[in-house]
Design an enzyme around this catalytic site. Structure first.
Site, PDB file in Angstrom:
ATOM      1  N   ALA A 149       7.965  -3.996  -2.959  1.00 20.27           N
ATOM      2  CA  ALA A 149       8.900  -4.004  -1.823  1.00 20.27           C
ATOM      3  C   ALA A 149       8.184  -3.451  -0.599  1.00 20.27           C
ATOM      4  O   ALA A 149       6.970  -3.245  -0.627  1.00 20.27           O
ATOM      5  CB  ALA A 149      10.127  -3.186  -2.161  1.00 20.27           C
ATOM      6  N   ASN A 150       8.909  -3.233   0.469  1.00 22.40           N
ATOM      7  CA  ASN A 150       8.332  -2.587   1.650  1.00 22.40           C
ATOM      8  C   ASN A 150       9.364  -1.658   2.269  1.00 22.40           C
ATOM      9  O   ASN A 150      10.481  -1.549   1.777  1.00 22.40           O
ATOM     10  CB  ASN A 150       7.826  -3.629   2.655  1.00 22.40           C
ATOM     11  CG  ASN A 150       8.951  -4.518   3.149  1.00 22.40           C
ATOM     12  OD1 ASN A 150       9.896  -4.054   3.770  1.00 22.40           O
ATOM     13  ND2 ASN A 150       8.864  -5.803   2.836  1.00 22.40           N
TER      14      ASN A 150
END
Ligand code: CTP
Length: 395
Positions: free
Chosen positions: A206-207
């Site tokens: 993810a970020n």
């Protein structure tokens, strides 16, 4: 809020949430609106005609043939400024989508030229069913507005998306619908948040995107009267009022949800889409093998959602706006990205500081005409300015 003198035709259909229609009527009348209820046979299983009439201070219409004798379905259809369906059951949406007119409510819905706002309420499995999804998409494409459903506990011992929006939220959407801002009648798609790319059933890539800028843009567009579809990756934000929220996890899900929401007048791609995903996501959790080297994760390229929609052969929105997250040579990279991705505008931001997850943003608007440097502003204000520019561009 004032709805002084507004005429609302309120269709109450069969859902246990029908009791909330009483509170909606109370709030609408307090805001100055006149409310005429139509009660379907299903609705009458959950709330009485007498209760609706007492709270509305108006007669309740529930029978096609009786209405014919008294006022006629055509007059009922012509009367309102807005038709509100609250709660809108899966069955009511299906009959509407199919153009069926087999009771007073559906006959009026087929005959009316007033705008329609639906507040669905149903079991989460019914809301997620492909038939309902297709019906909602067909109705939305015909200009029907949606508020909710929301996620949360339901009457049944299960939770998920399907709960009727709160009466105050529905009333906000009514006010926005009637306000007819500069984006009234326009459909805008906004992507927001990160994507989650599964490594295995329990892990993902993810970020740090919080979704705040994209949610603020969706809210600002809705405030100008646009019908907004917000396609969002996993974030910890509530759905902005009056916005149709589609939650997704991966980049490929996001592309599918955006394509399903087309056609649109404009599309704003604010999501921090993962460029790569693990090539293989095994269905079982990856285990540590004693003595063996840690597993290697091979990455595959995700589809570029912005570039795909910008190059859509027949359904490219008139205005396609991308974002560019850069840490150096912000304007130069954004200018090149505008051409490479085939979009009309790029909103470039420098993410080298605390922008991701922060409350403020300093952006540059890159268009065919040149570059505008905007001052550092709260994300809500960036959203309002951008929404105003979008309204000008679509005018
Ligand atoms: N975007 C997208 N789909 C992707 C990647 C990006 O729709 N798979 C969109 C983003 O929502 C944003 C724009 O493309 O509007 C630019 O994203 P950004 O990450 O800045 O650019 P990249 O294409 O990833 O290029 P680079 O990482 O080389 O800067």
């Amino acid at each position: 809020m004032t709805l002084q003198g507004c005429k609302l035709l309120l269709v109450v259909s069969g859902s246990v949430a029908a009791y909330k229609a009483l509170e909606l009527i109370r709030l609408a009348r307090k805001a100055g609106a006149e409310v005429w209820p139509i009660l379907t046979a299903g609705g009458a299983r959950f709330v009485t005609k007498e209760a609706l009439a007492a709270i509305a201070g108006a007669r309740v219409h529930d029978d096609l043939w009786a209405a014919e004798a008294e006022i006629g379905h055509i007059r009922l259809a012509r009367w309102p400024d807005l038709v509100v369906l609250a709660p809108a059951s899966a069955n009511l949406l299906a009959r509407m989508a199919g153009g069926i007119a087999d009771d007073l409510a559906t006959t009026v819905l087929l005959a009316t030229r007033a705008p329609i706002l639906a507040a669905p309420a149903m079991n989460p499995a019914m809301w997620a069913h492909a038939a309902t999804v297709a019906n909602v998409a067909a109705l939305a494409a015909r200009g029907v507005g949606f508020v909710g459903p929301e996620e949360g506990p339901m009457a049944e011992p299960e939770s998920g998306v399907g709960r009727l929006a709160e009466p105050a939220t529905i009333l906000d959407a009514v006010a926005r619908h009637l306000a007819a801002g500069p984006l009234a009648g326009k459909h805008v798609i906004v992507t927001a948040g990160p994507t989650h790319e599964p490594i295995d059933p329990v892990r993902y890539i993810a970020n740090r995107s919080s979704g705040r800028q994209g949610y603020a843009i969706a809210a600002a567009l809705a405030a100008l009267g646009a019908r907004v579809t917000l396609v969002s990756g996993p974030v910890a934000l509530p759905a902005p009022a009056g916005v149709a929220l589609r939650r997704i996890e991966s980049a490929r899900d996001m592309l599918a949800a955006v394509e399903a929401a087309l056609p649109a007048d404009a599309a704003i791609f604010n999501a921090a889409v993962a460029d790569f995903r693990p090539e293989a996501a095994p269905t079982q959790k990856i285990k540590k093998e004693p003595g063996a080297a840690p597993p290697e994760i091979r990455l595959a390229l995700n589809p570029d959602i912005l570039a795909t929609v910008a190059a859509h052969p027949d359904r490219r929105p008139r205005l396609v706006v991308g974002f560019a997250a850069e840490t150096e040579k912000v304007v130069a990279h954004a200018t090149a990205k505008r051409l490479r991705k085939g979009c009309d505008w790029i909103v470039a931001n420098d993410v080298s500081g605390d922008v991701m997850g922060g409350a403020e943003n300093a952006v540059h608007l890159v268009t065919a005409a040149g570059v505008e440097d905007w001052p550092r502003l709260p994300k809500d204000e960036v959203a309002r300015r951008l929404a105003a520019r979008i309204a000008e561009a679509l005018a």
